[in-house]
Scaffold this active site. Structure first.
Site, mmCIF file in Angstrom:
data_model
loop_
_atom_site.group_PDB
_atom_site.id
_atom_site.type_symbol
_atom_site.label_atom_id
_atom_site.label_comp_id
_atom_site.label_asym_id
_atom_site.label_seq_id
_atom_site.Cartn_x
_atom_site.Cartn_y
_atom_site.Cartn_z
ATOM 1 N N GLN A 240 49.586 5.865 46.200
ATOM 2 C CA GLN A 240 50.892 5.796 45.567
ATOM 3 C C GLN A 240 50.913 6.644 44.302
ATOM 4 O O GLN A 240 49.876 6.994 43.747
ATOM 5 C CB GLN A 240 51.247 4.339 45.254
ATOM 6 N N LYS A 256 52.085 3.678 35.776
ATOM 7 C CA LYS A 256 52.475 3.215 37.110
ATOM 8 C C LYS A 256 53.928 2.764 37.031
ATOM 9 O O LYS A 256 54.242 1.789 36.342
ATOM 10 C CB LYS A 256 51.586 2.067 37.581
ATOM 11 N N GLU A 277 51.970 -1.234 44.818
ATOM 12 C CA GLU A 277 51.324 -1.600 43.566
ATOM 13 C C GLU A 277 52.409 -1.971 42.560
ATOM 14 O O GLU A 277 53.454 -1.318 42.495
ATOM 15 C CB GLU A 277 50.482 -0.443 43.032
ATOM 16 N N ALA A 361 45.536 2.338 29.017
ATOM 17 C CA ALA A 361 44.785 3.277 28.181
ATOM 18 C C ALA A 361 43.610 3.853 28.953
ATOM 19 O O ALA A 361 42.923 3.146 29.701
ATOM 20 C CB ALA A 361 44.290 2.565 26.924
ATOM 21 N N PHE A 362 43.387 5.146 28.769
ATOM 22 C CA PHE A 362 42.269 5.810 29.431
ATOM 23 C C PHE A 362 40.945 5.390 28.811
ATOM 24 O O PHE A 362 40.846 5.150 27.608
ATOM 25 C CB PHE A 362 42.415 7.329 29.297
ATOM 26 N N LEU A 363 39.929 5.344 29.647
ATOM 27 C CA LEU A 363 38.562 5.201 29.167
ATOM 28 C C LEU A 363 38.061 6.575 28.713
ATOM 29 O O LEU A 363 38.712 7.593 28.957
ATOM 30 C CB LEU A 363 37.678 4.647 30.283
ATOM 31 N N ASP A 429 42.444 -6.328 46.927
ATOM 32 C CA ASP A 429 42.180 -4.891 47.033
ATOM 33 C C ASP A 429 41.036 -4.438 46.129
ATOM 34 O O ASP A 429 41.113 -3.390 45.494
ATOM 35 C CB ASP A 429 43.463 -4.125 46.687
ATOM 36 N N GLU A 434 33.303 -0.158 38.743
ATOM 37 C CA GLU A 434 32.592 0.866 37.991
ATOM 38 C C GLU A 434 31.813 0.266 36.834
ATOM 39 O O GLU A 434 32.144 -0.822 36.336
ATOM 40 C CB GLU A 434 33.578 1.916 37.449
#
Length: 558
Positions: A240, A256, A277, A361-363, A429, A434
């Site tokens: 998606q 999203k 989602e 937020a991005f890692l 899902d 990680e």
């Protein structure tokens, strides 16, 4: 001969006139922009067809596709198994460019920022008298200290790592915040002067993504809903559409968009892997993770985005830009490119050009902090007829216990935490997870990609709890917190409702979803009670609290 010369002169004049016209066309938007000042007013949908032509000029001009805007390496939020190994941004930024961007940070608050501040203040004032959430976080179970951190336990060493020192990287401009939002060239560089997204990154350690009472997280959540969006690109991979948004302070987040309303339940005949989602599921998952004291979900906030001004007008992705259109209802729509739900039949439409979405937020960049992707041992088959091995083998957990990294350390116990987390949301899902490569196997699991949770409030998917019922193992700290969250004064649904009120898009979950979490929590404790009765408390509950004495107001079930 004379006619031939006249013809050559005529051709030359036509060529010069054409060149002059092209130059004037290129300069005209610049002059118009200077004359119009800093107006960033969005256009009404009825005006869009005429105005869209302004964005189709030559790539080198300011009125057309902007120059390449540097992006940091992308963080993996996709559904592809190995996507984090190749989920690099198309563009990279240098520290010098970041410093230039930080100089240009605006002082005026946007409307979203003002609304967030108003909501935040109202919530604090209402909670002073009796905030259940504040009482929870003051409980001894939520005050347990971490082990002493060494350089090997922190993801970054700020004092020695040149990548976080613009001065050492020959960018002396970025050395502490001065007046009017400028960064003064005087004084020593301090981590307090870093933007909030970077302070979040350097706070990550072996045991947690962020500390329990880290004020930077609240500040970063405000940044997610208030920072000006400077660039938008599609995230590669996944079934998606997801967008990477870059802000004026060079922070990045995964957007999203809203696909379903909060009241829409997943139809009973839908397979888990073909469901939409949900943006509100991403938001709720962050708050649930925090209440459970896992702190393994990157901060997520809801934001109302102007599709014209904040997506279409700033994107450098031509494939995304070409999918914008105006619907028969005169609303702005787009659909992007992805594996399944990217077509005019599944277009995302605003009202008329406003759309809700979650911003995660991005890692840290994969180039700075590599992550390892692990296959979930209890991964589903993702097939309409076939079943996974764990679904047909009741002794499957014994095999897992003998397989690294589940044969030692806390990894299997972390899987149990993740199982409980997913069951409370109804998320089926969880195919991969990680970890940060630097910490090896002795570290926590990162809970990414939670958009398929909170789809069915009327159904409890007991198969999600199979890892817990097969292994009959849980951390003592997790068990005590679950027992705490069923008490009347700390009821999970009430805590979630209070926590979610701080989000800009509140209400995030409807009442049936909140009540479903209370019901599912009792089911989790019942499974654990059955395990304890069958195998004994000592064999089920792993003491991760040592000799620490905690006034938990709970009585362990022995």
């Amino acid at each position: 001969m004379i006619l031939f010369r006249k013809f050559r002169v005529l051709i030359l004049m036509v060529f010069l006139i054409a060149c002059s016209m092209h130059i004037m066309i290129d300069l005209l938007p610049k002059l118009e922009r200077r004359g119009s000042g800093a107006c960033s007013c969005s256009h009404a949908p009825s005006e869009e067809p005429q105005n869209w032509a302004k964005h189709r000029a030559k790539p080198g001009s300011e009125s057309g596709w902007p120059n390449k805007h540097t992006l940091r390496i992308l963080q993996d939020f996709s559904n592809e198994p190995n996507s984090n190994l190749s989920s690099h941004s198309l563009e990279k930024i240098s520290i010098g460019e970041r410093s230039e961007a930080l100089k240009r940070m605006e002082q005026l608050k946007t409307g979203d920022e003002r609304r967030y501040a108003t909501r935040d203040a109202a919530f604090r004032n209402a909670a002073v008298g009796g905030s259940k959430l504040s009482a929870l976080f003051q409980h001894p179970l939520y005050a347990r200290p971490l082990p002493a951190l060494t350089d090997e336990d922190t993801l970054f060493n700020v004092n020695t790592d040149i990548r976080f020192d613009p001065k050492a990287a020959e960018n002396p401009e970025w050395q502490g915040e001065g007046k009017d939002g400028d960064y003064s060239p005087t004084g020593e560089i301090s981590s307090d002067s870093y933007p909030n997204w970077l302070r979040f990154h350097i706070g990550i350690n072996r045991y947690e993504l962020y500390s329990r009472h880290n004020s930077v997280i609240d500040a970063m959540l405000k940044d997610l809903v208030s920072q000006r969006i400077t660039s938008v690109a599609m995230k590669s991979g996944g079934t998606q559409l997801k967008l990477i948004m870059t802000f004026q302070n060079y922070g990045q987040a995964l957007f999203k968009p809203m696909k379903q309303t909060r009241e829409q339940e997943t139809p009973p005949d839908f397979f888990y892997f073909s469901d939409f989602e949900r943006h509100n599921a991403e938001i709720a998952a962050y708050h649930l993770d925090r209440i459970l004291d896992f702190r393994r979900v990157p901060p997520v906030a809801g934001r109302l985005v102007n599709m014209t001004k904040e997506i279409r007008d700033v994107t450098r992705d031509k494939k995304l830009w070409r999918t914008f259109f105006i619907s028969p209802a005169n609303n702005i729509c787009f659909y992007g490119e992805c594996s399944y739900y990217c077509s005019t039949e599944h277009a995302l439409c605003g009202k008329p050009d406003q759309i809700e979405g979650s911003l995660a937020a991005f890692l840290p960049d994969l180039a700075l902090a590599k992550r390892r992707t692990w296959r979930n041992p209890w991964r589903r088959s993702y097939h309409k007829r076939k079943k996974a091995e764990w679904e047909v083998d009741p002794d499957y957990c014994e095999e897992v216990k003998q397989t690294p990294p589940y044969d030692s350390g806390n990894r299997l116990l972390d899987i149990m935490d993740m199982t409980i987390f997913d069951f409370l949301m109804g998320n089926m899902d969880r195919h991969h997870y990680e970890t940060f490569e630097k910490f090896g196997n002795e570290t926590f699991i990162i809970h990414l990609d939670n958009g398929r949770g909170f789809g069915k409030h009327s159904h409890d998917e007991l198969s999600i709890l199979v890892p817990l019922s097969q292994c009959c193992r849980i951390k003592k700290s997790t068990h005590l917190r679950l027992q705490l969250l069923v008490k009347k004064e700390y009821r999970l649904s009430a805590l979630m409702e209070e926590s979610l009120q701080t989000d800009m898009l509140s209400p995030i979950l409807i009442r049936p979803h909140l009540e479903a979490m209370d019901r599912r929590l009792h089911l989790v404790l019942q499974v654990l009670a059955d395990c304890i009765e069958k195998e004994g408390y000592i064999n089920v509950v792993e003491d991760d609290m040592g000799t620490e004495v905690s006034n938990t107001d709970t009585v362990p079930q022995r």
